[in-house]
Each structure stands twice: as structure tokens, then as C-alpha cells.
Design a protein around this motif. Structure first.
Motif, mmCIF file in Angstrom:
data_model
loop_
_atom_site.group_PDB
_atom_site.id
_atom_site.type_symbol
_atom_site.label_atom_id
_atom_site.label_comp_id
_atom_site.label_asym_id
_atom_site.label_seq_id
_atom_site.Cartn_x
_atom_site.Cartn_y
_atom_site.Cartn_z
ATOM 1 N N ILE A 163 0.843 -1.207 0.000
ATOM 2 C CA ILE A 163 0.000 0.000 0.000
ATOM 3 C C ILE A 163 0.873 1.251 0.000
ATOM 4 N N ILE A 164 1.946 1.222 0.798
ATOM 5 C CA ILE A 164 2.869 2.367 0.861
ATOM 6 C C ILE A 164 3.481 2.631 -0.518
ATOM 7 N N ARG A 165 3.921 1.569 -1.189
ATOM 8 C CA ARG A 165 4.501 1.723 -2.525
ATOM 9 C C ARG A 165 3.468 2.267 -3.504
ATOM 10 N N SER A 166 2.240 1.769 -3.408
ATOM 11 C CA SER A 166 1.175 2.222 -4.305
ATOM 12 C C SER A 166 0.865 3.700 -4.098
ATOM 13 N N LYS A 167 0.835 4.114 -2.828
ATOM 14 C CA LYS A 167 0.589 5.526 -2.525
ATOM 15 C C LYS A 167 1.712 6.403 -3.080
ATOM 16 N N GLY A 168 2.937 5.869 -3.005
ATOM 17 C CA GLY A 168 4.069 6.605 -3.559
ATOM 18 C C GLY A 168 3.935 6.778 -5.058
ATOM 19 N N ASP A 169 3.543 5.686 -5.752
ATOM 20 C CA ASP A 169 3.328 5.765 -7.208
ATOM 21 C C ASP A 169 2.261 6.791 -7.540
ATOM 22 N N GLN A 170 1.186 6.791 -6.768
ATOM 23 C CA GLN A 170 0.088 7.725 -7.014
ATOM 24 C C GLN A 170 0.559 9.170 -6.905
ATOM 25 N N ALA A 171 1.458 9.434 -5.964
ATOM 26 C CA ALA A 171 2.001 10.785 -5.809
ATOM 27 C C ALA A 171 2.923 11.141 -6.968
ATOM 28 N N LEU A 172 3.742 10.173 -7.385
ATOM 29 C CA LEU A 172 4.691 10.421 -8.471
ATOM 30 C C LEU A 172 3.999 10.609 -9.808
ATOM 31 N N PHE A 173 2.917 9.856 -10.038
ATOM 32 C CA PHE A 173 2.242 9.882 -11.333
ATOM 33 C C PHE A 173 1.007 10.781 -11.362
ATOM 34 N N GLY A 174 0.997 11.809 -10.538
ATOM 35 C CA GLY A 174 -0.064 12.821 -10.610
ATOM 36 C C GLY A 174 -1.445 12.319 -10.277
ATOM 37 N N GLY A 175 -1.544 11.422 -9.297
ATOM 38 C CA GLY A 175 -2.851 10.927 -8.866
ATOM 39 C C GLY A 175 -3.230 9.590 -9.475
ATOM 40 N N LYS A 176 -2.455 9.120 -10.426
ATOM 41 C CA LYS A 176 -2.743 7.828 -11.062
ATOM 42 C C LYS A 176 -2.066 6.718 -10.265
ATOM 43 N N SER A 177 -2.829 5.674 -9.955
ATOM 44 C CA SER A 177 -2.303 4.565 -9.169
ATOM 45 C C SER A 177 -1.414 3.667 -10.023
ATOM 46 N N THR A 178 -0.800 2.695 -9.361
ATOM 47 C CA THR A 178 0.044 1.733 -10.081
ATOM 48 C C THR A 178 -0.768 1.000 -11.135
ATOM 49 N N ASN A 179 -1.971 0.550 -10.778
ATOM 50 C CA ASN A 179 -2.834 -0.156 -11.727
ATOM 51 C C ASN A 179 -3.308 0.761 -12.851
ATOM 52 N N ASP A 180 -3.555 2.037 -12.518
ATOM 53 C CA ASP A 180 -3.929 3.007 -13.560
ATOM 54 C C ASP A 180 -2.824 3.105 -14.603
ATOM 55 N N MET A 181 -1.584 3.197 -14.135
ATOM 56 C CA MET A 181 -0.446 3.329 -15.048
ATOM 57 C C MET A 181 -0.261 2.052 -15.874
ATOM 58 N N LYS A 182 -0.533 0.901 -15.280
ATOM 59 C CA LYS A 182 -0.439 -0.353 -16.032
ATOM 60 C C LYS A 182 -1.462 -0.372 -17.164
ATOM 61 N N ARG A 183 -2.656 0.104 -16.876
ATOM 62 C CA ARG A 183 -3.692 0.144 -17.924
ATOM 63 C C ARG A 183 -3.310 1.135 -19.021
ATOM 64 N N ILE A 184 -2.801 2.299 -18.622
ATOM 65 C CA ILE A 184 -2.415 3.324 -19.597
ATOM 66 C C ILE A 184 -1.281 2.831 -20.496
ATOM 67 N N LEU A 185 -0.314 2.155 -19.889
ATOM 68 C CA LEU A 185 0.855 1.680 -20.636
ATOM 69 C C LEU A 185 0.661 0.272 -21.206
ATOM 70 N N LYS A 186 -0.558 -0.294 -20.962
ATOM 71 C CA LYS A 186 -0.906 -1.624 -21.489
ATOM 72 C C LYS A 186 0.062 -2.700 -20.999
ATOM 73 N N ILE A 187 0.224 -2.728 -19.681
ATOM 74 C CA ILE A 187 1.110 -3.694 -19.027
ATOM 75 C C ILE A 187 0.263 -4.739 -18.322
ATOM 76 N N SER A 188 0.655 -5.984 -18.433
ATOM 77 C CA SER A 188 -0.068 -7.063 -17.772
ATOM 78 C C SER A 188 -0.111 -6.836 -16.263
ATOM 79 N N GLU A 189 -1.243 -7.206 -15.645
ATOM 80 C CA GLU A 189 -1.428 -6.979 -14.213
ATOM 81 C C GLU A 189 -0.406 -7.741 -13.364
ATOM 82 N N ASN A 190 0.085 -8.870 -13.881
ATOM 83 C CA ASN A 190 1.010 -9.683 -13.082
ATOM 84 C C ASN A 190 2.479 -9.297 -13.269
ATOM 85 N N ARG A 191 2.733 -8.190 -14.020
ATOM 86 C CA ARG A 191 4.102 -7.728 -14.217
ATOM 87 C C ARG A 191 4.337 -6.430 -13.445
#
Length: 285
Positions: A163-191
Motif C-alpha cells: 500500500i505504501i509503494r502504491s501511494k508513492g506511485d500515485q504521488a509520483l504519477f499525478g494521482g494515477k495509481s500503479t494499476n492506472d499506469m499499467k492500464r495506460i501503458l498496457k502492461i499485464s497486471e502480473n508484471r
């Protein structure tokens, strides 16, 4: 072209090359002779065409064609000043492309020589970039392991660390979560997201993670809330630094899967090692 002629030309090009502040260069006057031009004015016409080609390619020709003067002997110990041009490898390639390959076999050879040499340089540069990205990814993994070790000693479990890592990603990517960025960049959920991020973003994540590790110890932070806030603040600070330089991490395109790069580098290293062994074997015979 006969093999002897090719070998002779190859040696001439190699010997004419000189190092200028780490850059391979050739003298236009030397190249004139090697390429079979008896008169400077005729060769200068080819250089002029090459400079235009350089500009049409979007390059500043002055970065590849540097004019200078030098003294040459004209007999009986006398000297005179003549104009010359320092040429980069790319400039030589353009000159060869604009020369007359139909009447001068030297030009035909030069077109191949500099194309191959330029391609070698591109391959080397690409490999260096690949190595830098793989190294950055490994460094991020190490930084995350270091942070996990520090915060586990302070009562944080695997679920909370995620959760801490995910919150960090959200701050770095302007409010977009780790999963949001995976969808945007078309990355598999398990990678892992970081396996597809450009080197700049990987290093940004690494810097924020290192800051968190330092401050958790330095400030003696404990518990989910304190450590999460610290990690978020550090990622926001890194994001601000990037934004001040016109970079938005969430808008950067994805890069090649770092695992594919690792496999390619390993394969290349095996090929190089095999070639080295062949050379050593030949020498020992």
C-alpha cells in the motif's frame, strides 16, 4: 574491387582517423586524397552537398564540419597556410553518399565503410542505454528491498508495504495509481510497472525510495501512517523537481520490457565470449 585494394583503402581510412576530445575525426584534405579527388575545389563541391544533406536531416552541420587552417610544406622548406575541415564520422558518411560512386571505386568503398562504422557506433550506444536501464532497474529493486527491511523492523507487514509503494506511485504519477499506469501503458497486471518504465522514471522512483529509507531511520518514523506520509511526500518532491524541468512521469511512453533487454544482453555477452575464445584458440595454434 580486388581484396588487396579493399584492404589498402581500409588501412588508409583507419590510419587517417584521429582523436579529438574523444571524437573520431578525419581531415578533409586527407580524405580528399583517399577518395581519389585530385583537386580541392572538386572535393569541396562534394563537401558543400554533404553539408546541405546534414541540414536537411535536421542537424547543425557546424557540429560535424569544423573549418580550420593549417600550414603545409610546398618545397624547399617553405610553408603556406591552407584551409581544411575537421570531419566527424557522420560528416564522412554524408560526403561518401554525395560522392560519385560510379566513377570512383574509393567512394563506393567509403559509402559502405562509414555506413558500417556508423552503425557499429549506434549499436554500441544502444547497448550502453540498455545496460543503464537494466542497472537502474536492479538499483530500484535493491532500494525497495532495503526500505522493506527497514520498515518491517517497525511493524509493517507485506500488505502494508504494498500500500505504501502504491501511494508513492500515485504521488509520483499525478494521482494515477500503479494499476492506472499499467492500464495506460498496457502492461499485464502480473508484471511490475517498473519493468516497463523509462530509465528516467525508474531513477525517480529509486531516489524517492532512498529518501524514504533515510528519513524513516533519521526521523525514527513508525507505523503505517507516518511512513506512508513520508513516502508520499518524497514522491511529490521528486515529481515537482521533474515538473520544474517540463517532465510529467505519467505522460512518458513505456519502454521495452527490461526482462527482454536482460536476455538480449546475456545472449550478446555469450556471443562475445565465444568470439573471444575463438580468437584465443587461433592465437594458441
Amino acid at each position: 574491387m580486388k581484396k588487396e585494394f579493399i584492404n589498402e583503402l581500409f588501412d588508409k581510412f583507419e590510419e587517417a582517423c584521429y582523436d579529438y576530445e574523444g571524437l573520431d575525426c578525419w581531415s578533409a584534405r586527407d580524405l580528399q586524397i583517399i577518395l581519389g579527388y585530385s583537386q580541392w575545389r572538386n572535393f569541396k563541391n562534394v563537401i558543400d552537398k554533404a553539408q546541405k544533406s546534414c541540414e536537411q536531416a535536421g542537424e547543425d552541420f557546424k557540429n560535424h564540419f569544423a573549418e580550420f587552417s593549417k600550414m603545409v610544406e610546398i618545397g624547399s622548406g617553405a610553408q603556406k597556410e591552407i584551409d581544411d575541415i575537421a570531419l566527424t564520422r557522420y560528416a564522412c558518411y554524408l560526403i561518401a553518399q554525395n560522392g560519385d560512386a560510379t566513377t570512383k571505386s574509393e567512394i563506393a568503398f567509403a559509402q559502405t565503410y562509414f555506413a558500417v562504422q556508423t552503425r557499429k557506433q549506434e549499436i554500441i550506444e544502444k547497448r550502453l542505454l540498455d545496460v543503464a536501464r537494466v542497472t537502474a532497474r536492479e538499483k530500484l529493486s535493491q532500494s525497495e528491498k532495503k526500505l522493506s527491511g527497514i520498515i518491517f523492523e517497525r511493524g509493517i507487514d507485506n500488505k502494508s508495504f504494498a500500500i505504501i509503494r502504491s501511494k508513492g506511485d500515485q504521488a509520483l504519477f499525478g494521482g494515477k495509481s500503479t494499476n492506472d499506469m499499467k492500464r495506460i501503458l498496457k502492461i499485464s497486471e502480473n508484471r511490475p510497472l517498473a519493468d516497463f518504465l523509462p530509465t528516467l522514471t525508474i531513477k525517480a522512483k529509486d531516489f524517492a525510495t532512498e529518501l524514504t529509507s533515510h528519513n524513516v531511520v533519521d526521523k525514527d518514523l513508525k507505523g503505517d501512517k507516518q511512513i506512508t506520509n513520508e513516502h508520499v511526500d518524497n514522491n511529490l518532491a521528486v515529481r515537482k523537481m521533474l515538473a520544474d524541468r517540463g517532465v510529467k512521469p505519467e505522460e512518458l511512453p513505456p519502454s521495452e520490457d527490461v526482462k527482454k533487454i536482460e536476455r538480449r544482453l546475456e545472449s550478446e555477452e555469450k556471443k562475445i565470449l565465444k568470439e573471444v575464445k575463438k580468437i584465443q584458440s587461433k592465437k594458441n595454434k
